[in-house]
Design a protein around this motif. Structure first.
Motif, short mmCIF file in Angstrom:
data_model
loop_
_atom_site.label_atom_id
_atom_site.label_comp_id
_atom_site.label_asym_id
_atom_site.label_seq_id
_atom_site.Cartn_x
_atom_site.Cartn_y
_atom_site.Cartn_z
N PRO A 58 -12.17 -11.85 -10.81
CA PRO A 58 -12.97 -11.89 -12.13
C PRO A 58 -11.94 -12.44 -13.29
N GLY A 59 -10.73 -12.59 -13.16
CA GLY A 59 -10.06 -13.54 -13.95
C GLY A 59 -8.86 -13.92 -13.65
N ILE A 60 -8.24 -14.97 -13.99
CA ILE A 60 -6.87 -15.57 -13.74
C ILE A 60 -5.97 -15.11 -14.84
N PRO A 61 -4.77 -14.13 -14.47
CA PRO A 61 -3.93 -13.74 -15.30
C PRO A 61 -3.14 -14.80 -15.92
N ARG A 62 -3.03 -14.62 -17.47
CA ARG A 62 -2.36 -15.82 -18.15
C ARG A 62 -1.57 -14.97 -19.12
N PRO A 72 4.10 -14.44 -10.59
CA PRO A 72 3.99 -12.83 -10.43
C PRO A 72 2.90 -12.57 -9.68
N VAL A 73 1.88 -13.27 -9.24
CA VAL A 73 0.78 -13.25 -8.53
C VAL A 73 1.30 -13.24 -6.98
N LEU A 78 3.10 -10.25 -2.11
CA LEU A 78 3.97 -9.95 -1.23
C LEU A 78 4.58 -8.46 -1.49
N GLY A 79 4.09 -7.77 -2.09
CA GLY A 79 4.54 -6.28 -2.34
C GLY A 79 4.93 -5.69 -3.37
N THR A 80 5.35 -6.41 -4.68
CA THR A 80 5.80 -6.06 -5.82
C THR A 80 4.69 -5.32 -6.50
N GLU A 81 5.09 -4.39 -7.25
CA GLU A 81 4.14 -3.58 -8.21
C GLU A 81 3.95 -4.55 -9.31
N PRO A 82 2.64 -4.66 -9.84
CA PRO A 82 2.07 -5.37 -10.60
C PRO A 82 2.91 -5.01 -12.38
N GLU A 83 3.45 -3.93 -12.38
CA GLU A 83 4.22 -3.56 -13.60
C GLU A 83 5.50 -4.39 -13.49
N ARG A 84 6.10 -4.42 -12.38
CA ARG A 84 7.45 -4.99 -12.21
C ARG A 84 7.28 -6.50 -12.05
N LEU A 97 -4.52 -8.81 -13.24
CA LEU A 97 -3.62 -8.31 -12.40
C LEU A 97 -3.94 -7.49 -11.43
N ALA A 98 -5.00 -6.51 -11.80
CA ALA A 98 -5.29 -5.52 -10.87
C ALA A 98 -6.01 -5.91 -9.53
N PHE A 99 -6.70 -6.94 -9.67
CA PHE A 99 -7.23 -7.56 -8.47
C PHE A 99 -6.34 -7.74 -7.39
N PHE A 100 -5.24 -8.77 -7.66
CA PHE A 100 -4.22 -9.15 -6.80
C PHE A 100 -3.57 -7.78 -6.32
N SER A 101 -3.38 -6.71 -6.89
CA SER A 101 -2.57 -5.46 -6.12
C SER A 101 -3.56 -5.07 -5.05
N ARG A 102 -4.89 -5.23 -5.27
CA ARG A 102 -5.78 -4.80 -4.14
C ARG A 102 -5.97 -5.61 -3.14
#
Length: 107
Positions: A58-62, A72-73, A78-84, A97-102
């Motif tokens: 839905p979007g590329i984080p910028r 960061p993506v 590779l397992g890092t929490e998005p907030e970190r 970023l939510a898409f990439f964590s799923r």
């Protein structure tokens, strides 16, 4: 494009080369578009740049300055929490970023 390979003391661990795209309005990622993208990358860059996978997002984080967040993506995949992996306050679209964590785990 994100390479999920790992480098380190244990040597190189091969990963996947993943291309994330946001199609133009009214378009969807289909087999024809994926084939055209792969062919263009092969001809204009090299066979090494042809992705293993192509995914519509839905979007590329910028960042606020417009830079894409490839590192960061990769960390999120590779397992890092998005907030970190990235400060949401430094992003134009932190919801991207939510898409990439799923996303499915890399090999």
């Amino acid at each position: 494009m994100v390479d999920t390979g790992r480098l380190g003391a244990a040597g190189n661990e091969q990963g996947r080369l993943i291309l994330y795209i946001v199609p133009a309005a009214g378009r969807e990622l289909d087999d024809e578009l994926a084939a055209r993208l792969r062919a263009a990358l092969r001809v204009q860059l090299s066979p090494r740049h042809v992705p293993d996978e192509i995914h519509q997002v839905p979007g590329i984080p910028r960042t606020l300055s417009g830079k894409k967040l490839e590192v960061p993506v990769r960390k999120i995949l590779l397992g890092t929490e998005p907030e970190r992996a990235a400060d949401p306050n430094a992003l134009v679209n932190p919801e991207a970023l939510a898409f990439f964590s799923r996303a499915p785990d890399p090999p």
